[in-house]
Scaffold this motif. Structure first.
Motif, PDB file in Angstrom:
ATOM      1  N   ARG A  48       9.333  14.574  37.287  1.00 58.77           N
ATOM      2  CA  ARG A  48       8.829  13.725  36.207  1.00 58.77           C
ATOM      3  C   ARG A  48       7.554  14.226  35.552  1.00 58.77           C
ATOM      4  O   ARG A  48       6.768  13.458  35.007  1.00 58.77           O
ATOM      5  CB  ARG A  48       8.626  12.293  36.692  1.00 58.77           C
ATOM      6  N   GLY A  49       7.304  15.523  35.614  1.00 61.19           N
ATOM      7  CA  GLY A  49       6.219  16.112  34.842  1.00 61.19           C
ATOM      8  C   GLY A  49       4.825  15.952  35.404  1.00 61.19           C
ATOM      9  O   GLY A  49       3.853  16.114  34.677  1.00 61.19           O
ATOM     10  N   ASP A  58      -2.965   9.634  33.672  1.00 62.58           N
ATOM     11  CA  ASP A  58      -3.198  10.218  32.354  1.00 62.58           C
ATOM     12  C   ASP A  58      -1.933  10.156  31.503  1.00 62.58           C
ATOM     13  O   ASP A  58      -1.997   9.873  30.311  1.00 62.58           O
ATOM     14  CB  ASP A  58      -3.665  11.671  32.469  1.00 62.58           C
ATOM     15  N   ARG A  59      -0.796  10.431  32.103  1.00 63.84           N
ATOM     16  CA  ARG A  59       0.465  10.395  31.348  1.00 63.84           C
ATOM     17  C   ARG A  59       0.754   8.974  30.860  1.00 63.84           C
ATOM     18  O   ARG A  59       1.183   8.785  29.731  1.00 63.84           O
ATOM     19  CB  ARG A  59       1.612  10.925  32.193  1.00 63.84           C
ATOM     20  N   GLU A 111       6.546  24.406  21.914  1.00 65.12           N
ATOM     21  CA  GLU A 111       7.036  23.089  21.475  1.00 65.12           C
ATOM     22  C   GLU A 111       8.169  22.605  22.376  1.00 65.12           C
ATOM     23  O   GLU A 111       8.195  21.440  22.779  1.00 65.12           O
ATOM     24  CB  GLU A 111       7.487  23.152  20.016  1.00 65.12           C
ATOM     25  N   LEU A 112       9.093  23.496  22.695  1.00 66.32           N
ATOM     26  CA  LEU A 112      10.197  23.102  23.577  1.00 66.32           C
ATOM     27  C   LEU A 112       9.670  22.703  24.948  1.00 66.32           C
ATOM     28  O   LEU A 112      10.109  21.697  25.523  1.00 66.32           O
ATOM     29  CB  LEU A 112      11.235  24.214  23.686  1.00 66.32           C
ATOM     30  N   MET A 113       8.716  23.454  25.482  1.00 66.07           N
ATOM     31  CA  MET A 113       8.109  23.089  26.775  1.00 66.07           C
ATOM     32  C   MET A 113       7.433  21.718  26.673  1.00 66.07           C
ATOM     33  O   MET A 113       7.536  20.903  27.594  1.00 66.07           O
ATOM     34  CB  MET A 113       7.092  24.147  27.198  1.00 66.07           C
ATOM     35  N   SER A 114       6.756  21.470  25.557  1.00 66.17           N
ATOM     36  CA  SER A 114       6.089  20.178  25.365  1.00 66.17           C
ATOM     37  C   SER A 114       7.095  19.041  25.337  1.00 66.17           C
ATOM     38  O   SER A 114       6.875  17.985  25.937  1.00 66.17           O
ATOM     39  CB  SER A 114       5.283  20.180  24.068  1.00 66.17           C
ATOM     40  N   VAL A 115       8.189  19.253  24.629  1.00 68.26           N
ATOM     41  CA  VAL A 115       9.229  18.232  24.551  1.00 68.26           C
ATOM     42  C   VAL A 115       9.805  17.955  25.944  1.00 68.26           C
ATOM     43  O   VAL A 115       9.994  16.801  26.337  1.00 68.26           O
ATOM     44  CB  VAL A 115      10.331  18.647  23.549  1.00 68.26           C
ATOM     45  N   LEU A 116      10.052  19.015  26.693  1.00 74.01           N
ATOM     46  CA  LEU A 116      10.563  18.843  28.062  1.00 74.01           C
ATOM     47  C   LEU A 116       9.562  18.073  28.921  1.00 74.01           C
ATOM     48  O   LEU A 116       9.932  17.128  29.625  1.00 74.01           O
ATOM     49  CB  LEU A 116      10.852  20.200  28.713  1.00 74.01           C
ATOM     50  N   ALA A 117       8.295  18.491  28.881  1.00 69.15           N
ATOM     51  CA  ALA A 117       7.270  17.855  29.717  1.00 69.15           C
ATOM     52  C   ALA A 117       7.054  16.394  29.323  1.00 69.15           C
ATOM     53  O   ALA A 117       7.035  15.504  30.177  1.00 69.15           O
ATOM     54  CB  ALA A 117       5.960  18.631  29.616  1.00 69.15           C
ATOM     55  N   GLU A 118       6.903  16.142  28.030  1.00 70.21           N
ATOM     56  CA  GLU A 118       6.637  14.777  27.583  1.00 70.21           C
ATOM     57  C   GLU A 118       7.848  13.876  27.745  1.00 70.21           C
ATOM     58  O   GLU A 118       7.724  12.706  28.122  1.00 70.21           O
ATOM     59  CB  GLU A 118       6.144  14.790  26.138  1.00 70.21           C
ATOM     60  N   THR A 120      10.219  14.271  29.967  1.00 72.03           N
ATOM     61  CA  THR A 120      10.360  14.044  31.405  1.00 72.03           C
ATOM     62  C   THR A 120       9.366  12.990  31.868  1.00 72.03           C
ATOM     63  O   THR A 120       9.717  12.077  32.614  1.00 72.03           O
ATOM     64  CB  THR A 120      10.149  15.364  32.179  1.00 72.03           C
ATOM     65  N   ALA A 121       8.124  13.103  31.407  1.00 71.06           N
ATOM     66  CA  ALA A 121       7.096  12.139  31.798  1.00 71.06           C
ATOM     67  C   ALA A 121       7.419  10.740  31.282  1.00 71.06           C
ATOM     68  O   ALA A 121       7.202   9.756  31.986  1.00 71.06           O
ATOM     69  CB  ALA A 121       5.737  12.590  31.296  1.00 71.06           C
ATOM     70  N   SER A 122       7.951  10.636  30.079  1.00 70.80           N
ATOM     71  CA  SER A 122       8.259   9.310  29.542  1.00 70.80           C
ATOM     72  C   SER A 122       9.425   8.660  30.288  1.00 70.80           C
ATOM     73  O   SER A 122       9.554   7.439  30.297  1.00 70.80           O
ATOM     74  CB  SER A 122       8.541   9.363  28.043  1.00 70.80           C
ATOM     75  N   ARG A 123      10.241   9.473  30.924  1.00 68.87           N
ATOM     76  CA  ARG A 123      11.346   8.935  31.730  1.00 68.87           C
ATOM     77  C   ARG A 123      10.847   8.346  33.048  1.00 68.87           C
ATOM     78  O   ARG A 123      11.607   7.759  33.803  1.00 68.87           O
ATOM     79  CB  ARG A 123      12.382  10.021  32.015  1.00 68.87           C
TER      80      ARG A 123
END
Length: 156
Positions: A48-49, A58-59, A111-118, A120-123
Motif C-alpha cells: 500500500r505504498g 502523511d499519506r 509520472e507512472l511511478m507516481s500514479v502507482l504509488a498514489e 496504491t496509497a489511496s487504496r
C-alpha cells in the motif's frame, strides 16, 4: 490545543495546510536524496505504498489535502507546487541513473511511478483482496520495464 488556538500561529487554514505540505515535502525530498537507502519498490507498492514508519499518516493527510484542493484554489496551488518540486527531483534522479532518457521520457516514467504509488496509497482505505505477494511480482515486472537496470534488490 483548542481549534481557535492554532490561529495564533497561522493566519489561515491555507497557511496551516501549507506548513503541513512543506513538512511532508521536505521529508520526501530528504528520503529521495538518500542514495544509500535500499528500498524494495515492488514490496513497498504491494504493501500500500508505505516507504517508512510514519508514512501512513502523511499519506492520509495528503489525501485529505488533495480532497480540499478540489474545493479550494489556494490549496490546489499548494498541492501543485509540492508535486512540481517532488516530480522535478525525481526526474533529476532518474536522468542521473538513465542518462539516455530524455527529460520527457524520464518525466513520463516518474509520472507512472507516481500514479502507482498514489493509487496504491489511496487504496489503503479499501479491503486488500489481492495477495500482496502476487502484487509484488506484478509491480516488479512493471518496474523492470520502466527501469531495466534497476537492481534486483530494489525490485523484489
Amino acid at each position: 490545543m483548542s481549534v481557535g488556538q492554532i490561529y495564533r500561529y497561522f493566519p489561515s487554514k491555507e497557511s496551516i495546510i501549507h506548513a503541513i505540505v512543506e513538512r511532508i515535502v521536505a521529508k520526501r525530498l530528504q528520503w529521495m536524496l538518500n542514495r544509500e537507502k535500499q528500498v524494495n519498490f515492488a514490496a513497498v507498492f504491494a504493501q500500500r505504498g508505505h516507504f517508512r514508519p510514519g508514512d501512513e499518516d502523511d499519506r492520509i493527510l495528503m489525501l485529505e489535502i488533495t480532497a480540499e484542493a478540489t474545493r479550494n484554489s489556494a490549496v490546489a496551488e499548494i498541492v501543485r507546487e509540492a508535486d512540481r518540486r517532488i516530480r522535478s527531483q525525481a526526474v533529476t534522479l532518474v536522468r542521473a541513473d538513465y542518462p539516455e532518457l530524455t527529460e520527457r521520457e524520464a518525466a513520463a516514467r516518474v509520472e507512472l511511478m507516481s500514479v502507482l504509488a498514489e493509487g496504491t496509497a489511496s487504496r489503503y482505505v479499501t479491503e486488500q483482496v489481492i495477495d500482496p505477494e502476487l502484487m509484488e511480482h506484478i509491480y516488479a515486472d512493471t518496474l523492470r520495464k520502466l527501469f531495466p537496470r534497476m537492481t534486483t534488490s530494489k525490485l523484489g
